[in-house]
Design an enzyme around this catalytic site. Structure first.
Site, PDB file in Angstrom:
ATOM      1  N   ASP A  51     -38.785  -9.950 -10.575  1.00  0.00           N
ATOM      2  CA  ASP A  51     -39.361 -10.610  -9.400  1.00  0.00           C
ATOM      3  C   ASP A  51     -40.597  -9.851  -8.913  1.00  0.00           C
ATOM      4  OD1 ASP A  51     -38.984 -12.813  -7.472  1.00  0.00           O
ATOM      5  OD2 ASP A  51     -38.839 -11.157  -6.042  1.00  0.00           O
TER       6      ASP A  51
ATOM      7  N   CYS B  61       0.798  -1.223   0.000  1.00  0.00           N
ATOM      8  CA  CYS B  61       0.000   0.000   0.000  1.00  0.00           C
ATOM      9  C   CYS B  61       0.834   1.278   0.000  1.00  0.00           C
ATOM     10  CB  CYS B  61      -0.929   0.018   1.211  1.00  0.00           C
ATOM     11  SG  CYS B  61      -1.777  -1.543   1.468  1.00  0.00           S
TER      12      CYS B  61
ATOM     13  N   HIS C  51     -37.085 -18.788  -1.496  1.00  0.00           N
ATOM     14  CA  HIS C  51     -38.345 -18.832  -2.236  1.00  0.00           C
ATOM     15  C   HIS C  51     -38.908 -20.244  -2.116  1.00  0.00           C
ATOM     16  CE1 HIS C  51     -41.219 -17.196  -5.030  1.00  0.00           C
ATOM     17  NE2 HIS C  51     -41.068 -18.239  -5.853  1.00  0.00           N
TER      18      HIS C  51
ATOM     19  N   HIS D  75      -2.728   8.083   6.111  1.00  0.00           N
ATOM     20  CA  HIS D  75      -2.985   6.790   5.482  1.00  0.00           C
ATOM     21  C   HIS D  75      -4.475   6.478   5.604  1.00  0.00           C
ATOM     22  CE1 HIS D  75      -1.985   2.921   3.825  1.00  0.00           C
ATOM     23  NE2 HIS D  75      -2.430   2.280   4.898  1.00  0.00           N
TER      24      HIS D  75
ATOM     25  N   SER E 226       7.730  39.010 -65.649  1.00  0.00           N
ATOM     26  CA  SER E 226       7.753  40.372 -66.192  1.00  0.00           C
ATOM     27  C   SER E 226       8.641  41.246 -65.313  1.00  0.00           C
ATOM     28  CB  SER E 226       6.333  40.914 -66.299  1.00  0.00           C
ATOM     29  OG  SER E 226       6.309  42.164 -66.948  1.00  0.00           O
TER      30      SER E 226
ATOM     31  N   HIS F 220      -9.439   2.542  -0.840  1.00  0.00           N
ATOM     32  CA  HIS F 220      -8.003   2.312  -0.647  1.00  0.00           C
ATOM     33  C   HIS F 220      -7.437   1.796  -1.972  1.00  0.00           C
ATOM     34  CE1 HIS F 220      -4.184   1.409   0.798  1.00  0.00           C
ATOM     35  NE2 HIS F 220      -4.443   0.521   1.751  1.00  0.00           N
TER      36      HIS F 220
END
EC number: 2.3.1.292
Length: 1876
Positions: A1186, A273, A1027, A408, A720, A448
């Site tokens: 559902d 970390c 269920h 931290h 010219s 983090h």
């Protein structure tokens, strides 16, 4: 410095010249930023070059210097700097080596974090808005891990899914980073992410990444996981040569070093970390020890596997609530996150020296280790305190001086107190109570981010230091009780907080701790604001924006992004600063465009034009290659002068002003007036002497201006008198001598003023010489180009010759000069010229020069008196000189720049070059342009001269502002993952029973079948709740539906039909689930075997994949409108107890979480508002299904029976629900003893429905779970859709013509018939009868120029036996367009009316009639583009006698008609649109299953849609042809396929997945041999016979009729006319069931610009009529534009014209509905166009006559002109979007960005304003406001009634066929009127 080398620029040019001479490269190949080694400089070359430089500079230059300063720019800067003394250099080096605590500057940052954060500015906004990026894991992220045994599935199901996730982690711009798709697929996405963000960070720093090549730049990248590498190598068969580098951690840093060619340290840092903060620490150390001079520190983290989630879960580290609550009492762990951050670091002294923006300063840092603490992952308070003390010691700062610490702060209950105590002990103690240490943590916003956590906090802290504010710490409500904040003198920042005022710079610390014990802390301080020195902040008058990219598309994307930014977030950034950043702080790329602007508005407009690839003032689009080496400066003669020239240059271009100032004394002496004063005051040069002297002075100053920007001539040519300036620049004459020559010549010529002249002719030299053969005093004075010459001679003779040329319809115009140089008139002046210049002593030129004075171009002229005497007399051989320069034996020159105040020769130059060297690439540029901004014009041309790299511009030292970084062009790159090995099937996906997906090959060419296998375990169900039916766990019907809907969605469908529930799935024991999709059928079955497949399968549900997924949204909307609102008398009831209602019916529990918010019942309707969980996974419809299924069963609350789903007629998915509240609307349509039927709609409040079920049938059960099947009611067709179709499906109905009423503006009385020109072999018969009617007929073509009426009698026979219908059409079309061109070029006061006669086209029975049919479409376009010259088209019967038609024609000539007219049996008929009526003659189209069907153009967007439509109608075999072949099928998976090819392949695959056999054939349908070969091959293979044709091939090539060429016409007609004729012959009537011709409304509506396309489509209409009469089901469908694809490039033009008449384009859905409708009728030609509303009773509407805005007839001529000019200025300014007052009435519209669409819009507005119909080419023929006003004044100004005004009246009644047809729309039936 010695010699002529006086600075860095001179050294740079010397080095380039040296390389060109000695190394062998060209100037354009020398990039001053490319290394000398890459330019071909070897070690031996370096030794020689160092000697040359030592001699040149007078000091020692070592070869080693070339390696220390490896580019031309770097070497020139080094050599131009003062030579350092040895002592001082050593002292600097010794001091630097000892500076181990030098402050480090943060000069750039980049980041990518969840929540849409793509830059530091976005991160700051995100933090200040207190936002959080935490969500659940994306649905597809863990899909590769969903396999394995049930115990693995159970573990995955229990793993925390909260996180902070980046979207599209598979997206990467591989092309930009020069990485192949194969390698990119194997690259860890962390590597890819770091590449992009690092590039962005360098751009943010203002450091062009390309300048870091071979530099001591270090890369320090923090990363701690390589999950992608593990995934990619799990299957050994997938490992390849890219796998190792793609998955290695070290490569995360090394890859960036490799791509940028960096030579400093390159280190991947893994301390978990704390990785990225440790990377910053190491980068600072490396900078201080001189290991590198610039450092890139980074951190990156991606979460690809659930493994680490589960590991942290097991130790309780992750928050179950999905929030990081740092320092709060409720802290329960952290949430993992993804992201990347990069910072660019330099030593502070280096950053200040380089003028960098210093965002913050790193004062010190420290890193240490916990050692043996209370466990490997347990923090050590003593170590944390130690690292803090070390960091502030290193920073030389007292700990109490820090104001804020980015902690931290992970949000763990014990980790936070440990960190807080360490901070308080070291940094907090001793502070005043009212000045606590402020702390916070970015993890509360982003989660983090582990390896990127330290850099995320670091970037946040730098932003806070910059802004002087501290963003709040999220989720902080109650302080953690284990942290004594008061005692520790600390405070958590819980609101946006101003930085404390402390009297010292803002100071902060950043902490980061690795879970293995590596701690880091970095101390930063506010950077010092850099203020520009006095005078540095002055903005330049003009800015050049260089927009670079690797491709033209990237340049376009960057330009568009910059324009948006400058109008939005960057509105306050100065234009000069934007330009500075783009020009000096971005890497050079192969392609670049430039925008020159004086202000922001101009810049934004220029960027928009650049983005669109359009031309606009100041804009130079990217060059398509380089023209090659060699630059020629061309000096024109007289004529480029204008008042105001050079004035802006004097003010804004120092080099030009300096050149004028240097020339001024000599100029005044020779010319007698001040050049500076003339230019500065904007004075006009008057007289020969002033003009010629002023122009040479201007040319010499402009030459210096070009040279100051590094553009120098390799050769000069003078035209010219321009040869004088050329001689001066070449070094043959001094400026004083050049001015003297010019002054002498001008003075000698002055007495001849008015005695001669010159004329420019559009004739080649031989033609001109023949023309002037009878005029001995006239000479060919100038050979200008292969198409242009200039003659000189006496004025009267010049005018006579001009008239002769114009009579031939060729351009001729006087040149603005009063004498005749290059003519015998100069003979008398030559002696004086020789005498006065006798003492002229020219030198040898130092630059190559080609003289235009002598016939022999190889003559080496001596520029003495004799030369200049010859120059004024001899012809100017300019064409020959340019041709020689472009193809000379000594090497061709490729860039020609005309040095003049206005371009006179650029077109002549390019014409000459392309004629001399066809196919070669040249550039011809001007310098300035009359009446424009000098500086903008010059800079634009300067940019055009640079095709390899942009011009060098000054590089001021001030810091640059941040502007948007490079926009990426992402493509998908990911490994092909295989599911983990194990038993058959995988764990089911969340909310469904879908598992591992396998594609199963089938026999022959049928599409593959699809199989999903999953293992269902009782303890790892794919839904959270339970269920149970009567105590038995059953998989809910909603999960079953969600399963097959999800499978359908993966296959590209969004709807199901004929859903049948057969048996329930018991979930109390393991089962193997299979979902199979085969063609349109889909089913779900299961087996009780837990490990391997079994023969004991039970089928649970079957369905059909919807055949029209695109219709789902419309059907949902329709259903929602019908059922989405409760009845008016509905009442809101008390909310029943849902659990109680379900329990009464034997149901226990819900599989998904949702609650009832309101319940509104009325009779058979029920509306229930439901609340869904806030954390509903994106795209999940499980809870919605559902709720719908359960509530539908409860639609009759009083009925307590148990209802189970039996069938659904149709279920459709719509938009994803975006909010927590949705509404379920139930309409019970049937209720009987067997069950109930319900229609269901689910929608979020106020949104489009997300789910619809039609006829959801429930079966009532008395007991048990034996689910029966019920038949749904018969379906009904979408009648409403067909009703809509009748509004825009029409046929052409022919009605007797009515004579215009003489009282309205459209009528006219012809009282003076004029001459008639009859063109055509059959026209002689008309002469006698027309003469009897008072006309003066003649069968002629030469008489066209004088005729009042022109009658074109169409040829009826081919020119020969081999002439095809295409050849015939091209030949006749070319004749007619030439005729239109001739008539259009006639003077406005000599108008004419063009009539065309055809025979038999109305019936199209005879082949000769079919051949002529294309003229009908062409006629409509001529009428639209040139209403002022259109008479009409009359179609006679095939056997009509032309002589007998004469009287009728005489009558018709007096009545011009917009429409096509048909004359039969003495009656004139005109067309009208009529709606299709009556009963259909046949049933809707159904294809035979045993037949094949051919679609030409079938691989185009339109053809593929039609293929899908035929598949819907039962076609099983399709033959799709296109001219471009598809790659072999083995290559269809390649990533190198372009987007269009990929689209075609995907469409074919989709068809094959539906069971359709597709044969894609490369064939040119217009080529008879190709079609015959296709049919022969099919016959040989025994293929199914072709029983139907859709001819959809075609291309457009929009051109105005007057611009049409034979080749362009043939290109368009070939596929339409040629293709249809080939198909007609190959499939004669009776051989096929249908023969559809895809035509265009352009064929009948007369769309401007579509002459050839309209003509081709009219042929298709006629062919359909011919085949119909032979009994074949043939139909020509005349479409308007199809929205979104339509008629390709012409779609917008068609839409614009339709909008003009009140109509519109159509959607594909509408098109197919119309097709199906009209296919049932006996119609040969169907016109599909939305019908405008009929006109009101007052005559307003589409058919109203134009009424002028003014009554022009009562106004004076001057008033008319003034009113017209003002009105036109207003109209045109509005359309061009320029301020009206800034619109220059003399400026060509093309320079203002006029395009064809704008022209049409302006034409419409002008028609309404003026009151007459106008030509589509009007704005191109009269290209300025003044010229247009003059033209229209002639059309509307009052004058005597005569032939002229009668013809003017004629033009006011003419118009497009589109207008006519809409004027004549028949009355629709009452029901259609109501629908309108």
């Amino acid at each position: 410095m010695t010699g002529s080398i006086s600075g860095e620029a001179d050294l740079r040019h010397w080095l380039i010249d040296y390389l060109v001479t000695n190394i062998g490269c060209t100037p354009d190949e020398v990039d001053p930023d490319l290394s000398l080694a890459d330019l071909g400089v070897s070690s031996r070359d370096a030794v020689v070059l160092s000697g040359e430089l030592s001699e040149l500079l007078g000091r020692t230059v070592s070869p080693i210097d070339f390696w220390e300063h490896p580019t031309i720019n770097a070497l020139a800067a080094y050599l131009a700097a003062p030579e350092p003394s040895p002592d001082s250099d050593a002292a600097v080096k010794r001091g630097a080596r000892n500076s181990l605590d030098e402050p480090i500057a943060v000069v750039g940052m980049g980041c990518r974090f969840p929540g849409g954060i793509s830059c530091p500015e976005a991160l700051w906004d995100f933090l200040c808005e207190r936002r959080s990026s935490i969500s659940q894991v994306p649905p597809q992220r863990w899909q590769p891990f969903e396999g394995g045994p049930p115990e693995v599935a159970a573990a995955l199901a229990r793993t925390t899914r909260w996180g902070s996730f980046l979207p599209d982690i598979d997206a990467f711009d591989a092309e930009f980073f020069e990485i192949s798709p194969s390698e990119a697929d194997k690259m860890d996405p962390q590597q890819r992410l770091l590449l992009e963000v690092a590039w962005e960070a360098l751009e943010h720093a203002g450091i062009p990444p390309g300048t870091l090549r071979r530099s001591a730049t270090g890369v320090f990248a923090g990363a701690c996981l390589s999950e992608y590498g593990a995934m990619a190598s799990a299957d050994l068969s997938q490992v390849d040569g890219w796998s190792n580098s793609g998955g290695a951690m070290s490569i995360i840093a090394n890859r960036l070093s490799y791509f940028l060619d960096l030579r400093g340290p390159s280190v991947a840092v893994d301390t978990a970390c704390s990785s990225s903060l440790v990377a910053i620490h190491l980068a600072c150390q490396s900078l201080r020890t001189q290991d590198c001079h610039l450092a890139i520190a980074a951190g990156v983290n991606l979460l690809l596997s659930p493994a680490v989630f589960r590991g942290f879960d097991q130790v309780g580290a992750l928050s179950p609530t999905g929030q990081c609550r740092a320092f709060d009492a409720t802290a329960d762990g952290f949430v993992r996150g993804e992201g990347a951050g990069v910072v660019v670091l330099k030593r502070l002294t280096d950053a200040q020296r380089d003028g960098d923006r210093v965002l913050a300063v790193i004062c010190g840092s420290a890193v240490n280790q916990d050692g043996r603490s209370n466990g490997l992952m347990a923090p050590n308070p003593a170590a944390q305190m130690a690292v803090l003390r070390a960091a502030y010691t290193n920073a030389g700062m007292q700990p109490s001086e820090v104001d804020y610490v980015e902690a931290h702060g992970t949000g763990t209950l014990l980790g936070d107190p440990i960190e807080a105590r360490a901070l308080g002990t070291v940094l907090g103690r001793g502070r005043p109570e009212d000045s606590p240490l402020l702390i916070g943590s970015v993890k509360t916003n982003l989660g983090h981010t582990e390896a990127a956590a330290g850099i995320a906090g670091f970037i946040k802290t730098v932003l806070a230091v910059q802004h002087g504010q501290i963003p709040p710490n999220q989720h902080f409500e109650t302080a953690n009780p284990h942290i004594p904040f008061t005692d520790l003198r600390m405070k958590v920042v819980d609101t946006q907080t101003e930085w404390p005022a402390t009297g010292h710079p803002r100071r902060a610390g950043v902490s980061s701790f690795g879970f293995g014990g590596t701690n880091a802390h970095v101390v930063i301080e506010q950077g010092q604001e850099v203020r520009p020195a006095p005078g540095q902040g002055l903005s330049p008058a003009v800015s050049t924006l260089v927009v670079a990219g690797k491709t033209m598309q990237r340049v376009s994307a960057t330009a568009g992004m910059l324009a948006d930014w400058m109008e939005g977030p960057g509105a306050d950034v100065a234009l000069a600063d934007v330009a500075h950043t783009l020009n000096h702080h971005r890497s050079r790329q192969p392609k670049f465009g430039t925008v020159v602007a004086r202000d922001r508005t101009q810049a934004i407009a220029g960027l928009r034009a650049l983005a669109a690839g359009q031309h606009a003032p100041g804009v130079v689009n990217p060059a398509d290659g380089s023209p090659g080496p060699g630059t020629v400066f061309v000096y024109s003669g007289r004529g480029s002068q204008w008042a105001g020239m050079g004035r802006q240059l004097l003010a804004d271009e120092p080099a030009f002003a300096a050149a004028v100032a240097e020339l001024e004394p000599v100029f005044v002496e020779q010319a007698g007036f001040s050049l500076h004063d003339v230019l500065a005051n904007g004075e006009e040069l008057v007289g020969i002497e002033q003009i010629q002297l002023g122009l040479i002075g201007m040319q010499l100053a402009l030459t210096e201006l070009w040279c100051s920007y590094g553009v120098r001539p390799d050769l000069v040519i003078g035209h010219s008198m321009g040869e004088v300036a050329a001689a001066v620049v070449a070094g043959a004459l001094t400026p004083a001598e050049g001015l003297r020559v010019t002054a002498t010549r001008s003075r000698l010529m002055a007495p001849l003023s008015g005695q001669g002249g010159m004329a420019l002719l559009e004739l080649d030299a031989p033609t001109t010489e023949a023309l002037i053969a009878d005029f001995p005093q006239v000479t060919l004075g100038i050979y200008n180009s292969p198409r242009q010459t200039v003659i000189a001679g006496p004025t009267e003779q010049i005018d006579e010759l001009i008239a002769r040329v114009r009579a031939q319809n060729r351009f001729a115009s006087r040149v603005n000069i009063e004498v005749a140089p290059h003519n015998p008139a100069m003979d008398a002046l030559q002696p004086a010229m020789r005498s006065e210049l006798a003492d002229l002593t020219p030198r040898t030129p130092t630059i190559g020069i080609i003289s235009t004075t002598y016939a022999d171009l190889h003559t080496q002229p001596v520029f003495d008196a004799e030369h200049w005497a010859t120059n004024m007399r001899n012809p100017v051989r300019f064409q020959q000189a340019i041709a020689s320069a472009g193809s000379g034996a000594d090497g061709a020159y490729h860039t020609f720049i005309e040095i003049s105040a206005h371009p006179l020769l650029t077109q002549a130059i390019i014409d000459t070059l392309h004629s001399a060297q066809p196919g070669a690439r040249y550039t011809s540029l001007g310098t300035l342009q009359r009446d424009t901004d000098d500086v903008v014009t010059f800079r634009t041309n300067l940019n055009k001269a640079h095709t390899i790299h942009p011009p060098h511009t000054p590089h001021p030292p001030e810091p640059h502002p941040p502007i948007p970084t490079t926009p990426w062009q992402h493509t998908r790159h990911w490994i092909t993952t295989k599911y983990p090995a194990g038993s058959v099937g995988s764990a089911p996906r969340a909310g469904t029973l879908l598992g591992q997906h396998t594609t199963v090959a089938t026999v022959s060419a049928s599409p593959p079948s699809h199989l999903w296998q999953a293992r269902l375990a009782p303890d790892a169900k794919p839904y959270q709740g339970g269920h149970r039916f009567h105590q038995v766990e059953v998989v809910p019907a909603s999960v079953v539906l969600h399963t097959i809907l999800s499978a359908a969605t993966e296959l590209g469908y969004s709807a199901l039909s004929e859903v049948r529930f057969e048996q329930p799935i018991f979930a109390d024991r393991p089962r193997l689930i299979q979902v199979v999709a085969d063609n349109r059928a889909i089913s779900l079955a299961s087996s009780p075997a837990a490990g391997t497949p079994s023969d004991r399968w039970t089928r649970h549900v079957t369905a059909q994949l919807s055949s029209s997924p695109s219709d789902s949204a419309s059907s949902l909307n329709e259903h929602h409108r019908a059922n989405g609102q409760p009845p008016e008398r509905a009442h809101r009831d008390l909310i029943p107890d849902l659990a109680e209602l379900l329990a009464m019916r034997g149901i226990d529990g819900l599989p998904f979480s949702w609650t009832v918010a309101s319940w509104t019942q009325h009779s058979s309707n029920l509306t229930v508002a439901i609340d869904l969980p806030e954390a509903l996974p994106e795209g999940s419809t499980g809870p919605l299904l559902d709720a719908a299924v359960h509530l539908a069963a409860l639609s009759d609350v009083a009925d307590s029976r148990l209802y189970v789903p039996a069938s659904i007629e149709q279920i459709s998915l719509g938009d994803v629900v975006t909010g927590p509240r949705s509404s379920v609307t139930l309409n019970r349509t049937a209720h009987d003893d067997d069950g109930i039927t319900v229609d269901v709609t689910v929608a979020a409040h106020g949104e489009v429905p997300s789910l619809s079920m039609r006829s959801l049938r429930y079966r009532a059960l008395d007991f048990g779970l034996d689910v029966g099947r019920a038949q749904p009611p018969a379906s009904t067709g979408p009648v409403e859709a067909y009703c809509d179709a009748t509004n825009f499906v029409h046929t052409i109905d022919w009605q007797p013509q009515t004579v215009p009423d003489a009282t309205h503006p459209g009528a006219e009385q012809v009282t003076h018939p004029g001459p008639v020109a009859i063109i055509g072999d059959d026209g002689a018969a008309l002469c006698e009868t027309l003469e009897g009617a008072g006309y003066q007929p003649a069968v002629m073509s030469d008489g066209v120029s004088q005729a009042r009426y022109v009658v074109y009698v169409a040829d009826s026979d081919p020119a020969g036996a081999d002439e095809t219908d295409v050849d015939f059409a091209v030949r006749i079309c070319t004749e007619i367009t030439g005729l239109v061109r001739t008539l259009a070029e006639r003077d406005a006061d000599k108008p004419a009316a063009l009539w065309i006669l055809t025979r038999g086209v109305h019936e199209s029975v005879a082949p000769s009639a079919l051949r002529q049919s294309f003229l009908w479409g062409l006629a409509g376009v001529i009428a639209a583009e040139h209403p002022e010259l259109w008479g009409g088209l009359v179609d006679l019967a095939i056997n009509d006698d032309l002589g007998e038609f004469g009287p009728a024609l005489a009558e018709l000539l007096a009545k011009p008609s917009k429409s096509i007219l048909v004359r039969r049996d003495g009656v004139v008929l005109a067309p009208a649109l009529a709606p299709v009526r009556g009963e259909p003659a046949r049933k809707s189209l159904q294809c035979r299953p045993d037949a094949a069907y051919l679609i030409t153009g079938g691989l185009g967007a339109l053809g593929l849609l039609m293929a899908d439509w035929l598949a819907d109608r039962g076609a099983h075999r399709l033959v799709l042809t296109g001219r471009t072949p598809l790659p072999p099928r083995r290559d269809w998976q390649l990533d190198t396929l372009d987007t269009e090819l990929r689209r075609r392949i995907d469409a074919i695959r989709a068809l094959e997945m539906r069971g359709v056999t597709v044969e894609a054939v490369a064939a040119d349908v217009g080529c008879r041999e190709d079609v015959q070969a296709l049919l022969a091959a099919r016959d040989r293979d025994g293929a199914a016979p072709i029983r139907g044709i859709i001819h959809a091939a075609g291309i457009t090539n929009d051109q105005l009729v007057t611009s049409m060429t034979g080749d362009a016409v043939r290109q368009v007609m070939w596929p339409k006319i040629g293709g249809s004729q080939v198909l007609h012959d190959a499939f004669p009537p009776g051989s096929v069931d249908f023969f559809y011709l895809t035509a265009s409304a352009a064929g009948i509506f007369g769309i401007p610009g579509q002459g050839s396309y309209a003509a081709a489509n009219s042929y298709l209409d006629a062919l359909a009529r011919a085949r119909r009469q032979q009994g074949c089901h043939t139909m020509s469908l005349d479409w308007v534009a199809w929205r979104g694809l339509g008629l390709a490039a012409d779609a917008q033009l068609v839409s614009e014209e339709l909008a003009r008449m009140g109509s519109r384009d159509i959607t594909p859905s509408e098109a197919f509905t119309a097709w199906e409708f009209v296919d049932g009728y006996d119609v040969a030609q169907a016109v599909v166009v939305p019908m405008p509303a009929p006109a009101g009773a007052d005559g307003s509407g589409a058919n109203a006559y134009l009424l002028p805005a003014r009554n022009w007839s009562v106004m004076a001529a001057t008033e008319v002109r003034s009113e017209l000019e003002q009105g036109l200025r207003r109209i045109i300014a509005a359309e061009l979007r320029v301020p009206e007052k800034e619109l220059d009435t003399d400026r060509p519209f093309a320079e203002l960005g006029l395009n064809s669409l704008m022209a049409m819009a302006i034409r419409r507005e002008a028609e309404q304003f003026v009151g007459i119909e106008l030509s589509a080419t009007m704005l191109f023929n009269h290209p300025t406001v003044k010229s247009l006003a003059s033209y229209l004044a002639k059309r509307v100004a009052p004058h005597d009634v005569s032939q002229d005004n009668q013809i003017s009246a004629l033009s006011s009644s003419a118009g497009s066929v589109l207008d006519s047809l809409f004027d004549r729309i028949e009355s629709a039936p009452p029901e259609a009127e109501r629908s309108v």
